[in-house]
Write an enzyme that holds these catalytic residues in place. Structure first.
Site, PDB file in Angstrom:
ATOM      1  CG  ASP A 181       0.395   0.625  32.170  1.00  0.00           C
ATOM      2  OD1 ASP A 181      -0.273  -0.049  31.362  1.00  0.00           O
ATOM      3  OD2 ASP A 181      -0.135   1.383  33.013  1.00  0.00           O
ATOM      4  CG  ASN A 232       1.575   2.058  36.301  1.00  0.00           C
ATOM      5  OD1 ASN A 232       1.236   2.938  35.521  1.00  0.00           O
ATOM      6  ND2 ASN A 232       1.558   0.772  35.979  1.00  0.00           N
ATOM      7  CG  ASP A 233      -0.311   7.174  34.711  1.00  0.00           C
ATOM      8  OD1 ASP A 233       0.079   6.075  34.281  1.00  0.00           O
ATOM      9  OD2 ASP A 233      -1.355   7.727  34.337  1.00  0.00           O
ATOM     10  CG  ASP A 260      20.189   0.157  21.752  1.00  0.00           C
ATOM     11  OD1 ASP A 260      19.495   0.495  20.779  1.00  0.00           O
ATOM     12  OD2 ASP A 260      20.897   0.949  22.389  1.00  0.00           O
ATOM     13  CD  GLU A 299      20.273   0.064  16.901  1.00  0.00           C
ATOM     14  OE1 GLU A 299      19.555   0.987  16.463  1.00  0.00           O
ATOM     15  OE2 GLU A 299      20.842   0.100  18.004  1.00  0.00           O
ATOM     16  N   GLY A 332       2.524   7.536  30.033  1.00  0.00           N
ATOM     17  CA  GLY A 332       1.776   6.697  30.965  1.00  0.00           C
ATOM     18  C   GLY A 332       1.457   5.298  30.495  1.00  0.00           C
ATOM     19  CG  ASN A 365      -2.113   4.666  31.483  1.00  0.00           C
ATOM     20  OD1 ASN A 365      -2.087   3.770  32.302  1.00  0.00           O
ATOM     21  ND2 ASN A 365      -1.907   5.933  31.800  1.00  0.00           N
TER      22      ASN A 365
END
Length: 639
Positions: free
Chosen positions: A163, A140-141, A356, A385, A161, A135
Site C-alpha cells: 500500500d 486495509n488488506d 499506458d 507507452e 497487501g 505493506n
C-alpha cells in the site's frame, strides 16, 4: 371507467412532476479557479435526469450548456469559470416544478501551471508496484463492500497487501539508493472481483477515476505521500489509463451513451446472457462476431498504407474482455479524461504522468489532451507507452516530430528499442558486425529521428517484461546495462528490486516478475531495505548502483553533454559524453574474454588528458597506454 383512467393519469403526472430529483455523485468532485481553460464539464449521476436544467446565481459562474445524455441516469453541465472566485457555489437542478440545490466547491490553485515542474532527463525514475513493494497498513488488506477478492502472498496473481503507507515508510530507502523520481503503477480504484486466481492488483482496470483504491489508501494519504516525497527531493509520476477502464466501472452498468465505448454491442448481449467468470466476457458472445479484441499491433496507427479493418482492430478493439475500450472520439469522453488528469495534478501535486497503452487510444483526441496539458503546464512532463521496437515508429510519437502528420504534443516516449537490444546483447559476444553491443550502437544511430533524444525514456526491464536477470544472476551483464542506461542521452527508468538482484520471468505468470520486495511485508525473514538485511551479493550490487546514481545527480556532463559513440572495436564499445571541457567515457568489454582498449583510437575524446578517474573505484586510469579489460568489464572514466 374513463374518469378513473383520467385520475390515474393525473396522479402519475403529478408524481412525476413533483418527484424528488436524486443526485448520486458529480465528477469532478471539486474544481479550481484561475485555469487557462475556463471551461468545466460536470458529469452528474442520478435518476431520471432527462429534462433537468442547471442554473446558478453565483457571480462569475456561467452555465454554457446542459447536455441531455441518451441515458437518463447522466447529465452533463458545461460551466464557464473565467470570472469565478474561490468558494462554494450553488447549482440549481430543476425538473418541472421541483428543484434540487447542490453545493460545489471551487478551490484556489496552490500555484500557477508554469510552476509545476515535471521530471526531466536529470532524473532517474524508479518504477514500483504498490501491491508488491511494502505493506505499511495491514488494516486495509480487507475492505468491506468491495467486490470479492483475496489477499494471498502465496499466489503470484492475487493481491499481496502492499500500500501507499508501505511506500511512505521507506522514502529514505529511495534517497539512499539515489533515485530522484518514483513511478507507481496505477493507484486508482480497481474494484474488480478475483476470477480463477487472477486479480487487478496491477491497477490497470480503473473503476473510479477520482478515488485511490482503498486497499492502497485514501486520496488524502496519496497527497501526504507525495508531500513527504517532495520534502525528500523525490518526484512522483502517476500512471494513468485513458484507453480503457475496468468492467466494474459504473459506466458499464448503464452507458451514458451508445458511443461512450468502442464496439459496445456485445456488452448489452452480455447483460442478457451473463459473464464468463474468468474473462469478464459475455457468455453469449465468446465465440461470436460482436466482441472485438485489439490485435495488439500498433503499426496501423502510423502505417500510410493501413487498411481500415487493421486500424479499427488496433484502436477500437478491447485490450482484454474485462477492460472496455473507451471512445475518445466522443468529445464528452475526452473532456472527462482531460479534466481528470488536471484534477490529479492540482489535487495531489504529481510531477508527471505515464500514460499506458498510448497508441491504442484515438490519436487526435490524445493529441488534444497533451496540447491542453502543455498549455496549462508548460514545464510538466508526460511519457507515453509506445511499445514498438523500431526507433522510426517511436520517434513519430514525440512532440513536434517531422515524421508525423499529426503532432502528438507528447514530450516523452519509451525506448523499447534499447530495451530489446540490450536484452539480446547480454547473451551474445560483441563481434565485428551486428551482435552484442553492436545492437546498442545500431539503435542509437537513429537518434536523428527524435526531436529530443534526451526526453526518450530508456529502461532495461519493467512490470510487463522478464526481469533483466531472467532466472539467473549475471551481475556483469547487469552492470553493463545499467552503466549505459545511466550515462547515455536518455531519461533513465529503473524497476524496483534490480538493485538487490531480484529476478524472474513471465514464462508461467506475470506475477513472477512482480514479486514482493524483500522485507516489505509482515513475516518477512530477510529485508533488503537495510545493509544488515541484504546478502553480500545484494549489498555489492546496491552499493555499486547507489554510487553511480548519486554521481549522476546534478552531473551536467550526463544531463547536458554532447554524445559521441564509437563502433565497437575488437569487442569494446565506448560511449562518450562531453560538456564544457569535461568528458565521461563509458567503456564496455562486450566479450567473455580479455580485451584491450586502444587508447589512440579514442584520441578525439581523450584529447590531451594523460589520466582519468574511474567512477566506481576512484582509481587513476593511465590514458597513455592501452587499457586491459577483464571479461565483460564495465568502466566509467571521468576526464
Amino acid at each position: 371507467m374513463k374518469k378513473l383512467l383520467f385520475v390515474i393519469c393525473l396522479l402519475t403526472q403529478t408524481f412525476t412532476t413533483y418527484a424528488q430529483i436524486q443526485i448520486n455523485r458529480i465528477d469532478p468532485t471539486n474544481w479550481f479557479v484561475g485555469m487557462k481553460d475556463a471551461s468545466l464539464q460536470l458529469m452528474v449521476y442520478g435518476n431520471d435526469l432527462h429534462g433537468t436544467q442547471v442554473t446558478t446565481r453565483d457571480a462569475g459562474v456561467q452555465i454554457d450548456s446542459v447536455v441531455q445524455m441518451p441515458n437518463a441516469h447522466y447529465l452533463l453541465a458545461y460551466l464557464n469559470l473565467k470570472d469565478a472566485k474561490p468558494g462554494t457555489i450553488t447549482l440549481s437542478l430543476t425538473k418541472g416544478k421541483k428543484t434540487k440545490k447542490v453545493k460545489y466547491e471551487l478551490k484556489q490553485r496552490e500555484r500557477s501551471g508554469d510552476k509545476r515542474m515535471g521530471f526531466t532527463n536529470a532524473d532517474v525514475l524508479y518504477m514500483l508496484m504498490p501491491d508488491r513493494f511494502a505493506n505499511g497498513d495491514t488494516k486495509n488488506d480487507q475492505i468491506k463492500g468491495m467486490n470479492n477478492y483475496v489477499c494471498d502472498r502465496t499466489k503470484p496473481s492475487l493481491r499481496h497487501g502492499g500500500d501507499l503507507e508501505g511506500i511512505r515508510k521507506h522514502l529514505d530507502y529511495f534517497t539512499n539508493l539515489g533515485v530522484t523520481a518514483l513511478w507507481f503503477t496505477p493507484v486508482l480504484e480497481n474494484n474488480s472481483p478475483d476470477t480463477n486466481g487472477f486479480s487487478t492488483y496491477h491497477g490497470y482496470a480503473t473503476t473510479d477515476y477520482y478515488k485511490v483504491d482503498p486497499r492502497f489508501g485514501t486520496n488524502e494519504e496519496y497527497r501526504q505521500l507525495i508531500d513527504e516525497a517532495h520534502q525528500k527531493g523525490l518526484k512522483v509520476v502517476m500512471d494513468m489509463i485513458f484507453n480503457h477502464c475496468g468492467f466494474e466501472h459504473p459506466w458499464l452498468k448503464e452507458l451514458p451513451s451508445d458511443d461512450w465505448l468502442n464496439v459496445p454491442e456485445w456488452l448489452e448481449e452480455g447483460k442478457k446472457t451473463g459473464r464468463d467468470e474468468k474473462t469478464g466476457m459475455s457468455n453469449g458472445t465468446k465465440t461470436g462476431s460482436k466482441y472485438l479484441q485489439t490485435s495488439y499491433k500498433l503499426t496501423p496507427v502510423l502505417d500510410p498504407y493501413a487498411s481500415k479493418i487493421d486500424l479499427k482492430e488496433t484502436v477500437d478493439g478491447w485490450f482484454v474482455p474485462s477492460m472496455p475500450d473507451l471512445n475518445q472520439r466522443n468529445p464528452h469522453v475526452i473532456k472527462y479524461l482531460i479534466q481528470n488528469s488536471i484534477w490529479w495534478i492540482e489535487t495531489a501535486g504529481i510531477d508527471g504522468i505515464r500514460m499506458d497503452t498510448y497508441p491504442y487510444a484515438d490519436r487526435k483526441a490524445m493529441a488534444l489532451w497533451m496540447k491542453t496539458l502543455n498549455e496549462e503546464y508548460p514545464n510538466f512532463n508526460v511519457v507515453g507507452e509506445t511499445w514498438n521496437t523500431e526507433p522510426a515508429y517511436t520517434a513519430a510519437w514525440q512532440k513536434d516530430s517531422k515524421l508525423s502528420d499529426i503532432n502528438s504534443n507528447l514530450k516523452s516516449v519509451m525506448d523499447f528499442s534499447f530495451f530489446e537490444k540490450i536484452n539480446k546483447a547480454k547473451n551474445e559476444e560483441t563481434d565485428g558486425w551486428w551482435d552484442g553491443l553492436n545492437r546498442i550502437y545500431n539503435s542509437l544511430v537513429y537518434d536523428y529521428l527524435y526531436e529530443n533524444p534526451k526526453d526518450v525514456m530508456a529502461f532495461i526491464e519493467n512490470h510487463d517484461t522478464d526481469r533483466f536477470l531472467g532466472n539467473g544472476q549475471d551481475v556483469a551483464a547487469l552492470k553493463q546495462a545499467l552503466a549505459l542506461l545511466l550515462t547515455m542521452n536518455r531519461t533513465p527508468q529503473l524497476y524496483y528490486g534490480t538493485e538487490v538482484l531480484m529476478n524472474g520471468t513471465k514464462e508461467v505468470t506475470d506475477g513472477n516478475v512482480r514479486q514482493d520486495f524483500p522485507g516489505g511485508f509482515p513475516g518477512d525473514v530477510h529485508t533488503a531495505f537495510t545493509a544488515e538485511g541484504r546478502s553480500t551479493a545484494q549489498n555489492e550490487m546496491f552499493n555499486w548502483l547507489s554510487k553511480l546514481l548519486h554521481w549522476r545527480q546534478g552531473n551536467e556532463v550526463i544531463v547536458q553533454g554532447k554524445q559521441i559513440q564509437f563502433i565497437p572495436h575488437q569487442g569494446v564499445y565506448v560511449l562518450a559524453r562531453q560538456h564544457q571541457g569535461k568528458t565521461v567515457l563509458t567503456v564496455l568489454n562486450g566479450t567473455s574474454k580479455e580485451a584491450r582498449l586502444d587508447v589512440k583510437r579514442y584520441a578525439e575524446v581523450i584529447g590531451q588528458h594523460k589520466a582519468g578517474v574511474e567512477v566506481q573505484t576512484g582509481k587513476t586510469i593511465d590514458l597513455t597506454a592501452d587499457i586491459l579489460l577483464k571479461p565483460r568489464q564495465t568502466m566509467i572514466i571521468e576526464l
